[in-house]
Scaffold this motif. Structure first.
Motif, short mmCIF file in Angstrom:
data_model
loop_
_atom_site.label_atom_id
_atom_site.label_comp_id
_atom_site.label_asym_id
_atom_site.label_seq_id
_atom_site.Cartn_x
_atom_site.Cartn_y
_atom_site.Cartn_z
N LEU A 126 -9.69 1.66 9.10
CA LEU A 126 -10.47 2.60 9.89
C LEU A 126 -9.58 3.60 10.64
N ALA A 127 -8.37 3.17 10.94
CA ALA A 127 -7.43 4.06 11.64
C ALA A 127 -6.75 5.03 10.68
N GLY A 128 -7.09 4.93 9.40
CA GLY A 128 -6.50 5.82 8.42
C GLY A 128 -5.17 5.35 7.88
N ALA A 129 -4.81 4.11 8.21
CA ALA A 129 -3.51 3.58 7.77
C ALA A 129 -3.64 2.59 6.61
N GLY A 130 -4.83 2.55 5.99
CA GLY A 130 -5.00 1.68 4.83
C GLY A 130 -4.19 2.17 3.65
N LYS A 131 -4.01 1.31 2.67
CA LYS A 131 -3.18 1.66 1.52
C LYS A 131 -3.81 2.78 0.70
N ALA A 132 -3.02 3.80 0.40
CA ALA A 132 -3.49 4.87 -0.49
C ALA A 132 -3.34 4.44 -1.94
N GLY A 133 -2.24 3.75 -2.24
CA GLY A 133 -2.01 3.23 -3.58
C GLY A 133 -1.77 4.33 -4.60
#
Length: 383
Positions: free
Chosen positions: A351-358
């Motif tokens: 939710l903070a935008g720091a999830g994996k882009a991959g």
């Protein structure tokens, strides 16, 4: 057992491949393989459905969505314990094998039907081809891991989805010339059908909750015994999902055995929240739309780990391990287990935008089935 067979007057030059499906994930893997085999002269694919997943409506929905013709044979095995189901598939598959006399049996994935049909074929001297070989969780408590290991040992031709599969097979003594890295047939199906994915807004509206996911949503799927058969683990997971629903709406297509466990353990009140939408099991195009439009997917499914990586959707896996490490190493997947603190930390990161882009793994390009078909044809011609 109901059987419909179409006998062909094929010339001796035509190689018949008996293609086996048993559960819905198999349908998504087999659809592009059968299409690719059908495009090559000299190959005749026959489809056997063991009936391991036996919901007639759901099976028809998946077959129709994926453009799969009705099975040539339906063994109608149905449910049962792992031993009962495996034994029933073996008992009913053997006459079909004798009747159709294929040049090879092609199995996909890691369900009980995969191992059962591979065992029958191997004992009758019929070559076995395994699509999605070499995946390992290294957790023998998972029935699927047993199916994977044994099927690979029985197989004459093994097709891997990621490089780790080759390394695993070589360590287990599989000859290198039998192993072929071709990519992921699940992604063939995903790429082909993505333009037809059902938007989440329509799914919510059909469930009587229009506008439910207008501001973004999470998707939850649960079905593994380790998560749903233990009352404490299931309660912990559902309590965590309830917390997540305070921040983003959650759509939860509920597997029948999961729903039964929730009701048996008296946990349904945990899900009685305005931001949780319980759905029946969905068709392929509906699930594809849910995942494509999601902010995050929480799951214990192996296939969904792959699909979310292909879609670029952050995935939180509610297991302690994965047999698909490429989804973690290169994709959007984070392993969280069933610890609420770990799950919520991963969710906060997304939710903070720091999830994996991959990134899209090598050979996940929509052409894996085509590569499989050419290799199978050349292999059969050389035998």
């Amino acid at each position: 057992m109901s059987q419909t067979m179409t006998h062909s007057s094929a010339s001796p030059a035509v190689h018949r491949i008996l293609c086996v499906v048993g559960a819905r994930p198999n349908f998504m893997k087999m659809a592009p393989v059968m299409a690719a085999l059908a495009a090559l002269p000299g190959i005749e694919g026959k489809l056997v459905h063991t009936g391991q997943h036996y919901d007639v409506t759901m099976n028809h929905q998946y077959f129709q969505a994926l453009g799969i013709a009705a099975p040539d044979i339906n063994l109608e095995v149905g449910s049962g314990s792992h031993a009962q189901q495996t034994a029933q598939v073996m008992r009913r598959f053997e006459p079909a094998l004798d009747e159709l006399a294929p040049a090879a049996v092609l199995v996909v994935g890691d369900v009980n039907s995969t191992l059962a049909c591979a065992l029958v074929a191997a004992k009758r001297g019929v070559p076995v081809i395994h699509v999605e070989a070499g995946l390992r969780s290294f957790d023998r408590a998972m029935p699927e891991e047993i199916n994977r290991v044994l099927t690979d040992q029985l197989s004459d031709l093994l097709f891997t989805t990621e490089e780790s599969g080759r390394a695993n097979l070589l360590k287990e003594g599989i000859a290198e010339e039998r192993i072929h890295f071709v990519g992921n047939v699940m992604i063939d199906t995903l790429r082909l059908n993505l333009p037809r994915a059902v938007p989440v807004g329509r799914i919510a509206a059909d469930a009587g909750r229009p506008g439910f996911a207008a501001g973004g949503h999470a998707v939850l799927t649960l079905h593994r015994p380790a998560n749903v058969d233990d009352a404490q683990v299931l309660r912990r997971l559902l309590e965590t999902v309830a917390q997540i629903s305070d921040r983003v709406p959650v759509l939860f297509p509920v597997h029948p055995r999961t729903r039964a466990a929730i009701e048996r353990f008296g946990l349904m009140p945990l899900l009685d929240r305005p931001a949780i939408l319980l759905l029946p099991p969905l068709g392929y195009l509906e699930m594809l739309g849910l995942m494509r439009d999601a902010r995050v997917v929480l799951t214990d499914s192996g296939g969904i780990q792959e699909e979310t990586t292909a879609l670029g959707t952050p995935c939180i896996t509610l297991r302690q391990n994965t047999e698909r490490p490429i989804t973690v190493d290169e994709g959007t997947n984070t392993i969280a287990g069933s610890d609420p603190a770990v799950i919520l930390a991963a969710f906060d990161s997304v939710l903070a935008g720091a999830g994996k882009a991959g990134r899209i793994p090598h050979f996940w390009d929509g052409r894996a089935a085509e590569r499989i078909a050419f290799i199978v044809r050349d292999w059969l011609v050389q035998r």
